[in-house]
Design a protein around this motif. Structure first.
Motif, PDB file in Angstrom:
ATOM      1  N   SER A   1       0.827  -1.216   0.000  1.00  0.00           N
ATOM      2  CA  SER A   1       0.000   0.000   0.000  1.00  0.00           C
ATOM      3  C   SER A   1       0.859   1.264   0.000  1.00  0.00           C
ATOM      4  CB  SER A   1      -0.938  -0.003   1.208  1.00  0.00           C
ATOM      5  OG  SER A   1      -0.201  -0.005   2.413  1.00  0.00           O
ATOM      6  N   THR A   2       1.893   1.299   0.810  1.00  0.00           N
ATOM      7  CA  THR A   2       2.723   2.515   0.883  1.00  0.00           C
ATOM      8  C   THR A   2       3.547   2.697  -0.382  1.00  0.00           C
ATOM      9  OG1 THR A   2       4.425   1.251   2.087  1.00  0.00           O
ATOM     10  CG2 THR A   2       2.853   2.533   3.391  1.00  0.00           C
TER      11      THR A   2
ATOM     12  N   GLU B   1       1.189   3.933  -3.152  1.00  0.00           N
ATOM     13  CA  GLU B   1       0.835   5.331  -2.915  1.00  0.00           C
ATOM     14  C   GLU B   1       1.985   6.262  -3.312  1.00  0.00           C
ATOM     15  OE1 GLU B   1      -0.201   8.170   0.927  1.00  0.00           O
ATOM     16  OE2 GLU B   1      -0.459   5.994   1.073  1.00  0.00           O
TER      17      GLU B   1
END
Length: 871
Positions: A764-765, A768
């Motif tokens: 996810s990071t 992003e």
């Protein structure tokens, strides 16, 4: 990330003298030049450096960093003198020369005064030790005397709700103690005292950290070997009769647990209890104030402590003994040493926690940080910020709180009454959630913090304020120590000081602190446990070390991450400093000091060409035929390899499973593989949860000649586990490790809640970040998934590399390394092995079978036997 090779080392470093006590190997020179260049460049530089065990890594770090520090100090002083002259360039030359002469004289006098004072301490050590021994007997007797004016005062909460300090280097001390420490150089002001007590402050320091105190002690032993030049500039030293060398000024920092010399405090056992009791005894209201705490009467001893420390290159045990001999607290007296130290050693937790750095007065701005054994750093950061809490702990905590309130409830007023009630609500709310978790279907899982704090209105409590109150009031210590006192009395044990209890309420505080972290940075898990009684445990796991490490990277002049097995490198950059410009990151993987012919590295993909491959994946591990083929292959290796063979398995459970298979008779052969192995070598095994000391002792004795008369076995076989007790810090040098075999790829359990959370977090990071950088959603998703896979695979390969490094320990050592799994034949996996292993690897060995391996091993060990015989 810039990869450094010898040819890229700056030309001006090629002839630099690093003051190495021995003639450095080529790889040592390469390593030292790289460290020097990183420190010289400064401006937030980071180095990720790999130097295999046995290549003198610690000594190379010492020689490079202290040579740079001494050169840098001399250069800075010379520049300052030149600038002083430039400021008066319009004045007559004789005026400028007089000014510079006076400044040089001041530098020289200051340097000489310090060095003479420290030299006198070295000469007086023996005489002082005798005097200290006598004083110690007197002080030990005094320390045993307990004052019993008001027994309840020790446990009763303070009624002055406003007398609290901001956390700083002097937090928890009385006004008197703070003033004394400020006099000796720690705090907001430094009071100038007599000339023989002046502090010569070192403006740039080297902070060296490692995982354990034993590793730090080894580092200090190495620090005593080299001799370094004076830090005075040439223009100052020229024409004087001062020595050309200057002893290193060292300060080893540690916790109260290691340094406390007050018997009534040191025996409490737990770190939290010792910390709380120590600060409690500094307060002016304490009925039994610590006699070793900083105060006016001990100022002379505190200065003696400082100068003795700077004069003698002590380790932690030396500081503890010095404090006892002078009857002054070494934990607090160490802070007065800090300004005058050039190099400070400290264990991981004291560097990695900002609160610990502040408590010790450590300022990283403009200084150098060296992290040794840095392959542990990602786990170390997570462990420092981890927290655990069990249902049984909370039930015990509620019981303790009840005992305390029953005794002191009527005396609790105002904010004390309110906050003790809040602690009870928090305990009750968390207990309610955990009792419900016992009924959950799954044995483990992820916990939503909002669900956890919804019970009993915990989410309506300001947790930050509650934590601050508990810490400043020492509530946890007071409750736990009072209950221990009551229980001791009930058992008829009235021997005075309290015995150590389980730090239940301290565990609650640690967990509450974890709850205040950003939810994006960590996860909370539950895990059921089945023992004498059903229990459930909450665990907080920090998923991202970036924020915790960023304050170190952003503050320090340079950070060096050094280790014997750092490969693969990419995780350190991605996890610790992902936004740092690649031009500021230098990586280096040194070769080994051993000759190429001292290493035989093979990958074994199958027992015979064309036969089913060895693939110890989670799905394939249970293949009975593959297990038996593995056992026969190891038996063949044991028939050729002399002395010690160490085998690393993926897990303890798989080792247990495979031994059971080997102990069963084979079809067509009445002797099980296990019995045949025992006939060839004495077999030892590592067992989970048990000490490895006895196993290592027996294994070593069997190899080094302590076997019974008539025993024809050629050495011993040790079955161990990657990531287990034998895979790190154990020295299998020479005959103890002539062959290391790694079975399979020890991937972590990706189905476990913590690894699921880590993978999801990285995906996810990363996605992003990539989208913010302008990539499309599909591209970002694909790259994020690959980043997570790489992180998972890198964790596996770091564990493999650490196990491999157990064998080759010095230049004259030799060994065979066998990697058993077809996947070791792929370029991706091989690329994550250390460079010195890749260089020694038989390139096409994965295409051959056990027969070719036996031929290679036979030739390798025959040659070594002939070389040894000819010596």
């Amino acid at each position: 990330m810039a990869t450094v090779e010898v040819d890229n080392i700056a030309h001006e470093l090629s002839n630099l003298d690093f003051h190495h006590p021995f003639t450095p190997y080529t790889v040592q020179n390469q390593f030292m030049r790289t460290v020097y260049q990183i420190l010289q460049t400064g401006e937030g530089q980071v180095g990720i450096l790999e130097s295999p065990t046995g290549t003198g890594k610690s000594l190379s770090l010492i020689c490079a960093s202290l040579t740079w520090l001494r050169n840098h100090k001399a250069t800075e002083q010379e520049v300052a003198l030149e600038q002083a002259g430039e400021a008066y360039k319009d004045e007559p030359s004789w005026v400028v020369e007089q000014l510079l002469s006076r400044k040089r004289g001041e530098l020289l006098r200051q340097w000489e005064d310090r060095e003479k004072r420290l030299a006198s301490f070295r000469l007086k050590e023996k005489a002082q030790e005798e005097r200290s021994r006598k004083r110690r007997r007197v002080e030990d007797t005094r320390a045993k005397i307990e004052t019993t004016v008001d027994e309840d005062a020790e446990w009763l909460l303070d009624t002055d709700d406003h007398d609290v300090h901001q956390e700083d280097a002097l937090s928890g001390l009385s006004k008197e103690s703070r003033e004394i420490l400020e006099k000796i150089g720690l705090g907001s002001r430094i009071k100038q005292v007599d000339s023989d007590e002046e502090i010569v402050e070192e403006k740039i320091k080297i902070y060296y950290t490692s995982r354990t105190h034993s590793q730090l002690s080894q580092f200090i032993t190495e620090l005593r070997r080299p001799v370094f030049p004076s830090s005075l500039p040439t223009s100052v030293a020229k024409g004087s009769d001062i020595p050309s060398t200057e002893p290193v000024k060292l300060l080893p920092l540690s916790s109260r647990q290691k340094l406390c010399i007050n018997p009534s405090v040191a025996r409490l056992g737990s770190v939290q209890a010792i910390n709380d009791r120590c600060t409690e005894l500094q307060q002016a209201r304490s009925s039994t104030k610590c006699s070793f705490a900083p105060k006016e009467e001990l100022l002379s001893q505190t200065h003696q402590f400082r100068d003795s420390t700077l004069a003698t290159l002590p380790d932690i045990e030396d500081l503890h003994q010095l404090g006892k001999s002078l009857s002054v607290c070494p934990y607090y007296a160490s802070r007065g040493v800090l300004p005058g130290a050039e190099i400070i050693t400290l264990p991981y937790p004291l560097l990695l926690q900002q609160s610990a750095r502040e408590a010790l007065g450590i300022k990283l701005e403009g200084n150098v940080v060296i992290i040794d054994e840095a392959h542990n750093i990602l786990d170390a950061i997570s462990n420092v910020h981890a927290a655990e809490l069990q249902l049984s702990d909370l039930r015990r905590g509620r019981q303790m709180l009840g005992v305390y309130v029953k005794r002191f409830g009527k005396k609790l007023k105002g904010i004390n009454r309110v906050n003790v009630g809040r602690v009870g609500r928090v305990i009750d709310g968390l207990t309610e959630w955990l009792e419900g978790a016992l009924k959950l279907k799954d044995e483990h899982g992820i916990v939503d913090p909002n669900d956890l704090t919804r019970h009993k209105g915990i989410d309506q409590i300001n947790v930050y304020e509650l934590i601050q109150y508990i810490q400043e009031s020492k509530l946890a210590y007071k409750i736990e120590s009072y209950v221990a006192h009551v229980e001791n009395d009930e058992e008829g044990k009235k021997s005075g000081p309290l015995k150590a209890g389980s730090p239940v309420l301290h565990a609650l505080v640690s967990f509450l602190i974890a709850l205040t972290n950003l939810s994006s940075e960590g996860r909370i898990f539950y895990q059921k446990t089945h023992g004498a009684a059903a229990d459930v445990k909450l665990t907080y796991l920090l998923l991202s070390p970036t924020h915790a490490f960023s304050s170190i990277v952003s503050s320090a002049r340079a950070v060096i991450l050094a280790g014997g097995t750092m490969s693969p490198f990419q995780d350190y950059k991605d996890q610790l400093f992902p936004t740092l410009d690649s031009t500021k990151v230098t990586s280096l993987s040194c070769g080994h000091v051993i000759p190429r012919e001292n290493l035989c590295v093979w990958t074994l993909a199958s027992s015979h060409p064309g036969s089913p491959p060895f693939e110890f994946s989670f799905k394939q591990r249970g293949n009975r035929d593959m297990m038996n083929q593995l056992g026969l292959s190891i038996l063949n290796v044991c028939n050729i390899v002399p002395d010690g063979v160490v085998v690393f398995f993926p897990s303890y459970s798989y080792l247990d499973e495979i031994i059971k298979i080997w102990q069963q008779p084979q079809s067509g052969n009445s002797h099980p593989i296990w019995d045949r192995l025992q006939l060839r070598k004495m077999v030892y095994r590592d067992t989970k949860g048990e000490s490895s000391d006895d196993v290592l002792r027996d294994y070593s004795q069997m190899i080094l000649g302590a076997r019974a008369a008539g025993d024809t076995r050629t050495g011993a076989l040790l079955l161990s586990v990657v990531g287990g007790k034998m895979s790190e810090g154990i020295n299998f040098s020479d005959r103890l490790g002539r062959c290391v075999i790694v079975i399979g790829l020890p991937y972590p359990n990706i189905a476990s809640p913590d690894w699921k959370a880590k993978i999801e977090y990285i995906e996810s990071t990363t996605e992003e970040r990539l989208i913010k950088e302008g990539q499309s959603k599909s591209e970002a998703t694909a790259q994020a998934k690959q980043a997570a896979r790489d992180f998972y695979e890198n964790a596996c390969m770091r564990a493999v590399n650490q196990s491999i490094g157990r064998a080759i320990r010095h230049r004259g050592d030799y060994a065979a390394i066998i990697l058993v799994d077809r996947r070791y034949g792929t370029g991706r996996i091989r690329g994550k092995l250390p460079g010195w292993i890749r260089d020694g690897l038989e390139k096409d060995s994965h295409e051959k079978g056990i027969s070719a391996l036996m031929g290679a091993l036979g030739g390798f060990f025959r040659k070594k036997s002939q070389e040894n015989a000819s010596r």
